[in-house]
Design a protein around this motif. Structure first.
Motif, PDB file in Angstrom:
ATOM      1  N   ILE A 125      -2.929 -10.292 -10.045  1.00  0.00           N
ATOM      2  CA  ILE A 125      -2.649  -8.862  -9.979  1.00  0.00           C
ATOM      3  C   ILE A 125      -1.312  -8.570 -10.644  1.00  0.00           C
ATOM      4  CG2 ILE A 125      -3.960  -8.549  -7.849  1.00  0.00           C
ATOM      5  CD1 ILE A 125      -1.335  -8.290  -6.347  1.00  0.00           C
ATOM      6  N   LEU A 126      -1.191  -7.354 -11.151  1.00  0.00           N
ATOM      7  CA  LEU A 126       0.047  -6.875 -11.740  1.00  0.00           C
ATOM      8  C   LEU A 126       0.429  -5.550 -11.086  1.00  0.00           C
ATOM      9  CD1 LEU A 126      -0.642  -7.444 -15.558  1.00  0.00           C
ATOM     10  CD2 LEU A 126       0.955  -8.757 -14.142  1.00  0.00           C
ATOM     11  N   TYR A 127       1.645  -5.470 -10.583  1.00  0.00           N
ATOM     12  CA  TYR A 127       2.197  -4.205 -10.108  1.00  0.00           C
ATOM     13  C   TYR A 127       2.812  -3.509 -11.324  1.00  0.00           C
ATOM     14  CZ  TYR A 127       2.023  -6.395  -5.441  1.00  0.00           C
ATOM     15  OH  TYR A 127       1.621  -7.022  -4.287  1.00  0.00           O
ATOM     16  N   VAL A 128       2.519  -2.248 -11.505  1.00  0.00           N
ATOM     17  CA  VAL A 128       3.021  -1.521 -12.675  1.00  0.00           C
ATOM     18  C   VAL A 128       3.636  -0.200 -12.230  1.00  0.00           C
ATOM     19  CG1 VAL A 128       2.469  -0.512 -14.924  1.00  0.00           C
ATOM     20  CG2 VAL A 128       1.191  -2.510 -14.109  1.00  0.00           C
ATOM     21  N   LYS A 129       4.851   0.048 -12.682  1.00  0.00           N
ATOM     22  CA  LYS A 129       5.509   1.341 -12.469  1.00  0.00           C
ATOM     23  C   LYS A 129       5.649   1.989 -13.844  1.00  0.00           C
ATOM     24  CE  LYS A 129       7.620   3.968  -9.321  1.00  0.00           C
ATOM     25  NZ  LYS A 129       6.969   4.389  -8.058  1.00  0.00           N
ATOM     26  N   LEU A 187       8.784  -4.672  -7.436  1.00  0.00           N
ATOM     27  CA  LEU A 187       9.203  -3.478  -8.172  1.00  0.00           C
ATOM     28  C   LEU A 187       9.872  -2.432  -7.285  1.00  0.00           C
ATOM     29  CD1 LEU A 187       6.414  -2.859 -10.836  1.00  0.00           C
ATOM     30  CD2 LEU A 187       8.582  -4.089 -11.038  1.00  0.00           C
ATOM     31  N   ASP A 188      10.090  -2.740  -6.008  1.00  0.00           N
ATOM     32  CA  ASP A 188      10.856  -1.846  -5.147  1.00  0.00           C
ATOM     33  C   ASP A 188      12.347  -2.096  -5.271  1.00  0.00           C
ATOM     34  OD1 ASP A 188      10.401  -4.383  -3.988  1.00  0.00           O
ATOM     35  OD2 ASP A 188      10.973  -3.629  -2.012  1.00  0.00           O
ATOM     36  N   ARG A 189      12.726  -3.080  -6.074  1.00  0.00           N
ATOM     37  CA  ARG A 189      14.141  -3.383  -6.285  1.00  0.00           C
ATOM     38  C   ARG A 189      14.394  -3.652  -7.760  1.00  0.00           C
ATOM     39  NH1 ARG A 189      15.051  -6.501  -1.810  1.00  0.00           N
ATOM     40  NH2 ARG A 189      13.220  -5.430  -1.039  1.00  0.00           N
ATOM     41  N   VAL A 190      15.649  -3.547  -8.152  1.00  0.00           N
ATOM     42  CA  VAL A 190      16.041  -3.754  -9.555  1.00  0.00           C
ATOM     43  C   VAL A 190      17.034  -4.890  -9.618  1.00  0.00           C
ATOM     44  CG1 VAL A 190      17.187  -2.743 -11.555  1.00  0.00           C
ATOM     45  CG2 VAL A 190      15.671  -1.340 -10.166  1.00  0.00           C
ATOM     46  N   TYR A 191      16.773  -5.833 -10.523  1.00  0.00           N
ATOM     47  CA  TYR A 191      17.704  -6.943 -10.727  1.00  0.00           C
ATOM     48  C   TYR A 191      17.916  -7.147 -12.230  1.00  0.00           C
ATOM     49  CZ  TYR A 191      19.934 -11.498 -10.495  1.00  0.00           C
ATOM     50  OH  TYR A 191      20.836 -12.530 -10.627  1.00  0.00           O
ATOM     51  N   LEU A 201       0.827  -1.206   0.000  1.00  0.00           N
ATOM     52  CA  LEU A 201       0.000   0.000   0.000  1.00  0.00           C
ATOM     53  C   LEU A 201       0.863   1.259   0.000  1.00  0.00           C
ATOM     54  CD1 LEU A 201      -2.768  -1.139   2.518  1.00  0.00           C
ATOM     55  CD2 LEU A 201      -2.996  -0.875   0.033  1.00  0.00           C
ATOM     56  N   GLU A 202       1.967   1.211   0.728  1.00  0.00           N
ATOM     57  CA  GLU A 202       2.888   2.356   0.734  1.00  0.00           C
ATOM     58  C   GLU A 202       3.473   2.568  -0.656  1.00  0.00           C
ATOM     59  OE1 GLU A 202       6.982   3.886   2.974  1.00  0.00           O
ATOM     60  OE2 GLU A 202       5.945   2.084   3.673  1.00  0.00           O
ATOM     61  N   TRP A 203       3.867   1.466  -1.319  1.00  0.00           N
ATOM     62  CA  TRP A 203       4.410   1.567  -2.681  1.00  0.00           C
ATOM     63  C   TRP A 203       3.357   2.143  -3.624  1.00  0.00           C
ATOM     64  CZ3 TRP A 203       2.978  -0.743  -7.318  1.00  0.00           C
ATOM     65  CH2 TRP A 203       3.886  -0.620  -8.386  1.00  0.00           C
ATOM     66  N   LEU A 204       2.102   1.729  -3.467  1.00  0.00           N
ATOM     67  CA  LEU A 204       1.029   2.213  -4.334  1.00  0.00           C
ATOM     68  C   LEU A 204       0.772   3.705  -4.167  1.00  0.00           C
ATOM     69  CD1 LEU A 204      -1.627  -0.644  -4.211  1.00  0.00           C
ATOM     70  CD2 LEU A 204      -0.496   0.258  -6.248  1.00  0.00           C
ATOM     71  N   PHE A 223       4.964 -10.070  -8.597  1.00  0.00           N
ATOM     72  CA  PHE A 223       5.489 -10.393  -7.273  1.00  0.00           C
ATOM     73  C   PHE A 223       5.327  -9.217  -6.310  1.00  0.00           C
ATOM     74  CE2 PHE A 223       7.888 -13.054 -10.266  1.00  0.00           C
ATOM     75  CZ  PHE A 223       7.484 -14.306  -9.800  1.00  0.00           C
ATOM     76  N   PRO A 224       4.935  -9.504  -5.071  1.00  0.00           N
ATOM     77  CA  PRO A 224       4.692  -8.440  -4.089  1.00  0.00           C
ATOM     78  C   PRO A 224       5.932  -7.599  -3.810  1.00  0.00           C
ATOM     79  CG  PRO A 224       3.770 -10.534  -3.318  1.00  0.00           C
ATOM     80  CD  PRO A 224       4.607 -10.845  -4.513  1.00  0.00           C
ATOM     81  N   ILE A 225       5.696  -6.420  -3.325  1.00  0.00           N
ATOM     82  CA  ILE A 225       6.782  -5.533  -2.927  1.00  0.00           C
ATOM     83  C   ILE A 225       7.629  -6.231  -1.867  1.00  0.00           C
ATOM     84  CG2 ILE A 225       7.317  -3.304  -1.869  1.00  0.00           C
ATOM     85  CD1 ILE A 225       6.138  -3.253  -4.765  1.00  0.00           C
ATOM     86  N   GLY A 226       8.946  -6.141  -2.027  1.00  0.00           N
ATOM     87  CA  GLY A 226       9.861  -6.789  -1.093  1.00  0.00           C
ATOM     88  C   GLY A 226      10.369  -8.135  -1.550  1.00  0.00           C
ATOM     89  N   THR A 227       9.843  -8.644  -2.680  1.00  0.00           N
ATOM     90  CA  THR A 227      10.289  -9.958  -3.174  1.00  0.00           C
ATOM     91  C   THR A 227      11.707  -9.863  -3.722  1.00  0.00           C
ATOM     92  OG1 THR A 227       8.015 -10.567  -3.765  1.00  0.00           O
ATOM     93  CG2 THR A 227       9.802 -11.856  -4.757  1.00  0.00           C
ATOM     94  N   HIS A 228      12.605 -10.654  -3.164  1.00  0.00           N
ATOM     95  CA  HIS A 228      14.008 -10.681  -3.599  1.00  0.00           C
ATOM     96  C   HIS A 228      14.155 -11.559  -4.839  1.00  0.00           C
ATOM     97  CE1 HIS A 228      15.649  -8.715   0.038  1.00  0.00           C
ATOM     98  NE2 HIS A 228      14.665  -9.333   0.676  1.00  0.00           N
ATOM     99  N   PRO A 229      15.287 -11.418  -5.548  1.00  0.00           N
ATOM    100  CA  PRO A 229      15.531 -12.312  -6.689  1.00  0.00           C
ATOM    101  C   PRO A 229      15.604 -13.764  -6.228  1.00  0.00           C
ATOM    102  CG  PRO A 229      17.061 -10.455  -6.707  1.00  0.00           C
ATOM    103  CD  PRO A 229      16.365 -10.427  -5.382  1.00  0.00           C
ATOM    104  N   GLN A 230      14.784 -14.613  -6.816  1.00  0.00           N
ATOM    105  CA  GLN A 230      14.790 -16.049  -6.527  1.00  0.00           C
ATOM    106  C   GLN A 230      14.751 -16.790  -7.853  1.00  0.00           C
ATOM    107  OE1 GLN A 230      11.572 -16.961  -3.789  1.00  0.00           O
ATOM    108  NE2 GLN A 230      11.936 -15.072  -2.649  1.00  0.00           N
ATOM    109  N   ALA A 231      15.592 -17.800  -7.972  1.00  0.00           N
ATOM    110  CA  ALA A 231      15.757 -18.483  -9.249  1.00  0.00           C
ATOM    111  C   ALA A 231      14.431 -18.981  -9.830  1.00  0.00           C
ATOM    112  CB  ALA A 231      16.734 -19.647  -9.102  1.00  0.00           C
TER     113      ALA A 231
END
Length: 367
Positions: A95-99, A171-175, A64-67, A196-204
């Protein structure tokens, strides 16, 4: 409304398939979350999935903060702006997060994918083709990975075209992190997308999963360079399963990064030699979108440097696959000093490309 969608998407063990079952049975996330265990089982969930909903609902404050940030959007499966091509696949993200601009997701797109460690020629080909497609009116969709993905995004941006990057993280991080500047430019001029929800780290395991979104958003998928076990082939497989066009650019039989493309062609992918090959195939679907003028290279015959006879003779000594400088000298009959000087000029004029280890190759369209 958004909160219920976010809570449902964050429940462990459901995944897109489980959420789609609940939406089909209850209609809305809020009703699904408030239902009984018996109803969840009737909806098709197993006991483990039902137990996940019975526990405390997940915290979605980060989402919600990211939104609340400028340029951040959430598209749900029930949203009229949800991209119709993706919605028509067998497992669309709930759902899709879009920036960036969410409207772009409904724009006709071509997916471009390939090796993270391409040859110089492969990266140049991807960037050049992406320029052509963007100028023709297509949005270029890829995964913002190193190599072919990045070259494809950059090609579209070179000509102020549209490009969409589908992330395998929140989408709060870039990989990869080195693509921060590229990600910002894509968000400013196109769109970043993730399920993927905010805070999701890169996972194979998340990257093959996001590939179904890359292909699902697009009318077709073009593979530029790919080894036989490349992740790009997963995108091509998804595209085929989704009933979309699959294109592949062939390469030298000696190049291991061409073997994946050759395998796709054997399996029925359309062999591509020029950007027009793709545009002509997609034209019936895009008659109202593609620019009517024939797509031309940024370098036209009128403004491109012209080789003199000596340079053209040297070009004839260079193959379309990496050629050792010793072989070039031997074939041309020129001195090493003359060859080195001419190769530098020819590379600056984009007639050839250099490869590590003292190899050179001809670029397409040098005639």
């Amino acid at each position: 409304m958004a909160k219920s969608w976010l809570q449902l998407s964050r429940l462990h063990g459901l995944g897109p398939a489980g959420i789609l079952k609940l939406l089909a049975f209850f209609g809305e996330p809020k009703k699904a979350l408030q239902a009984s265990r018996q109803d969840w089982l009737k909806a098709g969930l197993n006991n483990k999935q039902a137990r996940a909903i019975e526990q405390d609902l997940p915290d979605v404050s980060a989402d919600l903060e990211w939104l609340s940030e400028t340029g951040s959007h959430l598209l749900t499966l029930h949203d009229p702006n949800y991209p119709p091509l993706l919605k028509g696949t067998s497992s669309p993200p709930p759902i899709l997060y879009v920036k960036g601009d969410p409207e772009l997701l409904k724009h006709p797109q071509l997916a471009m994918v390939g090796s993270r460690n391409p040859t110089r020629s492969g990266a140049d080909t991807a960037q050049s083709f992406a320029r052509h497609f963007a100028q023709a009116g297509l949005a270029i969709t890829s995964g913002m990975a190193l190599g072919i993905d990045a070259a494809s995004h950059k090609g579209a941006l070179d000509v102020d075209g549209l490009t969409i990057a589908v992330a395998g993280t929140g989408l709060d991080r870039v990989y990869p992190a080195r693509h921060r500047a590229l990600a910002k430019e894509i968000a400013d001029k196109g769109a970043l997308v993730s399920e993927f929800p905010i805070g999701t780290h890169p996972q194979a395991e998340n990257f093959p999963r996001r590939n179904r979104i890359i292909s699902g958003l697009s009318l077709g998928t073009l593979v530029v360079e790919a080894a036989q076990k490349s992740g790009s082939l997963i995108s091509a497989r998804y595209a085929n399963e989704q009933g979309r066009e699959v294109f592949a650019i062939p390469g030298s039989i000696h190049n291991p990064l061409a073997r994946g493309c050759h395998q796709l062609i054997k399996e029925g992918a359309k062999l591509v030699e020029t950007a027009e090959d793709v545009l002509e195939e997609l034209a019936p679907l895009l008659s109202s979108v593609l620019n009517s003028t024939t797509v031309r290279s940024a370098e036209t015959p009128e403004n491109r440097p012209v080789m003199d006879k000596e340079q053209r003779d040297l070009l004839d000594a260079i193959d379309y696959e990496p050629t050792a400088i010793d072989i070039i000298i031997q074939r041309s009959g020129l001195t090493a000093e003359s060859v080195s000087s001419m190769l530098l000029i020819m590379e600056l004029n984009n007639f050839i490309a250099s490869e590590p280890g003292g190899y050179y190759l001809r670029l397409q369209g040098d005639q």
